[in-house]
Design an enzyme around this catalytic site. Structure first.
Site, PDB file in Angstrom:
ATOM      1  N   TYR A   6       0.874  -1.181   0.000  1.00  0.00           N
ATOM      2  CA  TYR A   6       0.000   0.000   0.000  1.00  0.00           C
ATOM      3  C   TYR A   6       0.907   1.225   0.000  1.00  0.00           C
ATOM      4  O   TYR A   6       1.774   1.338   0.873  1.00  0.00           O
ATOM      5  CB  TYR A   6      -0.866   0.041   1.260  1.00  0.00           C
ATOM      6  CG  TYR A   6      -1.903  -1.065   1.348  1.00  0.00           C
ATOM      7  CD1 TYR A   6      -3.229  -0.843   0.975  1.00  0.00           C
ATOM      8  CD2 TYR A   6      -1.568  -2.321   1.837  1.00  0.00           C
ATOM      9  CE1 TYR A   6      -4.189  -1.839   1.075  1.00  0.00           C
ATOM     10  CE2 TYR A   6      -2.525  -3.344   1.930  1.00  0.00           C
ATOM     11  CZ  TYR A   6      -3.832  -3.081   1.552  1.00  0.00           C
ATOM     12  OH  TYR A   6      -4.778  -4.073   1.647  1.00  0.00           O
ATOM     13  N   LYS A  66     -12.514  -5.091   3.042  1.00  0.00           N
ATOM     14  CA  LYS A  66     -13.452  -5.601   4.049  1.00  0.00           C
ATOM     15  C   LYS A  66     -14.808  -6.017   3.473  1.00  0.00           C
ATOM     16  O   LYS A  66     -15.596  -6.678   4.158  1.00  0.00           O
ATOM     17  CB  LYS A  66     -13.680  -4.549   5.142  1.00  0.00           C
ATOM     18  CG  LYS A  66     -12.475  -4.318   6.032  1.00  0.00           C
ATOM     19  CD  LYS A  66     -12.175  -5.547   6.862  1.00  0.00           C
ATOM     20  CE  LYS A  66     -10.898  -5.424   7.647  1.00  0.00           C
ATOM     21  NZ  LYS A  66     -10.251  -6.708   7.871  1.00  0.00           N
ATOM     22  N   PRO A 114     -12.779   0.123  -0.767  1.00  0.00           N
ATOM     23  CA  PRO A 114     -12.037  -1.132  -0.898  1.00  0.00           C
ATOM     24  C   PRO A 114     -10.738  -1.201  -0.093  1.00  0.00           C
ATOM     25  O   PRO A 114     -10.190  -2.289   0.064  1.00  0.00           O
ATOM     26  CB  PRO A 114     -11.733  -1.216  -2.404  1.00  0.00           C
ATOM     27  CG  PRO A 114     -11.820   0.185  -2.894  1.00  0.00           C
ATOM     28  CD  PRO A 114     -12.823   0.882  -2.027  1.00  0.00           C
TER      29      PRO A 114
END
Ligand code: APR
Ligand code: PHB
Length: 397
Positions: free
Chosen positions: A208, A304, A300
């Site tokens: 990320y 979850k 998103p």
């Protein structure tokens, strides 16, 4: 009342929607001897072809196994014990296993959908595809019924309960009187442009990235298939993003040590999704229970959506089984309250993770705070543990 030309059927639980929520519920109920019929408006090919996230919490993995359809998932899914967060030209690993004791499983939602379709299609009449005009009647009575059209014939389906598993745009939530529901919503001022390609993932775990140009995520579906995302303006169209532009933008948002590992290739799929948080309360009305995207949407970031849907299914299946086995409605009556506890915690986490990693308006103060929070996360075991335990999924109470 049935009109002439209408055939009347009966089941214990009528399920609207054959996404992951509807099929997993139907599969779990079948394994416990509870009868259901699933009504889906699309074809199996259409439902299976939808590209969605692919990260399963371990409680979701266990539920899929409990439903008896976990064999391929366990064989082909990739166990991930951590992920990286990159910002300010460096990367920091979040050791999920070390910090929370648990891992996650990378297994595409469309693979899970495929396993579910296969299992339910083996039972004749368990799922009806390409059903039209589904309408709900008498949901606040003890004898609810659905009417629908299938293969040009009108049907009436009598049942004890209706499970609304028909996603955000379905008919079930809309069947509840508006004044009985409270809806909470946050729309984010950007979208995600996703690209799927048969290239090796740039890293063995997910990455990320926060960058001044915007968020980026490097995910995967298998060792040979990657799923990448870049934050983009909401107004952008996929046509404005030829593959070359996507790869350049992704590379520009990654620290050098990751960027040099990036292998590009032709896209198999490219799409833009808006980001939204949405919760409806309560998640039940009379004999109708809303499940998954029909009741809530999360952005998103942190993947979850599917996991929350599975958590709803778990609570509802347990309630229905208790009703039929022991004749007790208690768990069913508590469905909404129990499900919403987890929904709100995941809504908070998804909102926080989105806020942490995306570029909002050009607000220098907000940017400094974001960087300070990322630094805190990289330097504090307590902050990293809080992220890890939410990411792998909070335990059920
Ligand atoms: N009649 C019958 N079926 C319907 C109707 C209708 N009127 N309206 C919608 N459906 C079907 C859709 O075609 C779809 O197949 O309901 C299904 C809902 O599936 P999803 O949207 O996948 O929702 P859900 O099963 O709750 O899945 C939640 O999966 O969809 C992702 O992002 C979502 O990850 C989340 C999770
Ligand atoms: C995905 O693989 O599509 C994915 C993974 C993790 C996320 C979001 C999406 O947080």
């Amino acid at each position: 009342m049935s009109t002439s030309g209408e055939s009347v059927l009966r089941t214990q639980v009528a399920i609207v929607g054959a996404g992951p929520s509807g099929l997993l519920l139907s599969q779990l109920l079948a394994s416990q001897g509870v009868d259901s019929i699933v009504l889906e408006k699309e074809s199996p090919e259409h439902v299976q072809g939808r590209i969605r996230a692919g990260l399963l919490e371990w409680t979701t993995v266990e539920l899929v196994q409990e439903a008896g359809i976990g064999a391929r998932m366990m064989r082909e899914g990739l166990v991930h014990n951590g992920f990286d967060v990159a910002f300010a030209d460096s990367g920091h690993r979040i050791d999920l296993k070390g910090l929370s004791g648990r891992s996650v499983l990378v297994y595409g939602q469309n693979e899970l959908q495929k396993d579910l379709i296969e299992a339910r299609s083996a039972v004749p009449g368990a799922v009806l595809w390409q059903v039209g005009d589904v309408a709900l009647h008498g949901i606040d009575t003890r004898a609810p019924r659905l009417t629908y059209v299938h293969e040009r014939h009108r049907y009436e389906l009598n049942c004890d309960f209706v499970a609304g598993c028909d996603g955000f745009h379905g008919v079930c939530r809309a069947a509840i009187p508006r004044e009985k529901l409270t809806q909470y919503e946050r729309v984010y001022p950007f979208g995600w442009l996703g690209l799927l390609a048969d290239v090796p993932p740039l890293h063995h775990e997910l990455l990320y990235a926060y960058h001044g140009r915007g968020f980026a995520l490097c995910s995967m579906r298998s060792r040979g298939r990657s799923r990448y995302y870049v934050q983009c303006p909401l107004e952008d169209k996929v046509d404005e993003w030829p593959d070359g532009r996507f790869w350049e933008e992704l590379e520009a948002r990654l620290p050098e040590r990751y960027a040099r590992q990036l292998v590009s290739g032709p896209s198999l799929e490219k799409s833009i999704v808006p980001l939204r948080s949405f919760v409806t309360e309560p998640m039940q009305f009379g004999r109708l229970h809303l499940v998954g995207d029909a009741a809530h949407i999360v952005p998103p970031t942190g993947a979850k959506g599917l996991n929350l849907a599975a958590a709803d299914v778990r609570v509802l299946a347990r309630g229905l089984v208790e009703f039929y086995r022991a004749g007790s409605p208690t768990l069913l009556e508590e469905y909404s309250a129990r499900a919403l506890k987890r929904v709100w915690k995941a809504t908070r986490f998804s909102w926080w993770f989105t806020t942490l990693l995306h570029r909002f308006s050009a607000d220098p103060f907000a940017e400094r705070l974001q960087l300070a929070e990322l630094e805190y996360l990289a330097g504090s075991a307590a902050a990293a543990r809080s992220l890890a335990e939410n990411y792998v999924g909070l335990s059920f109470d």
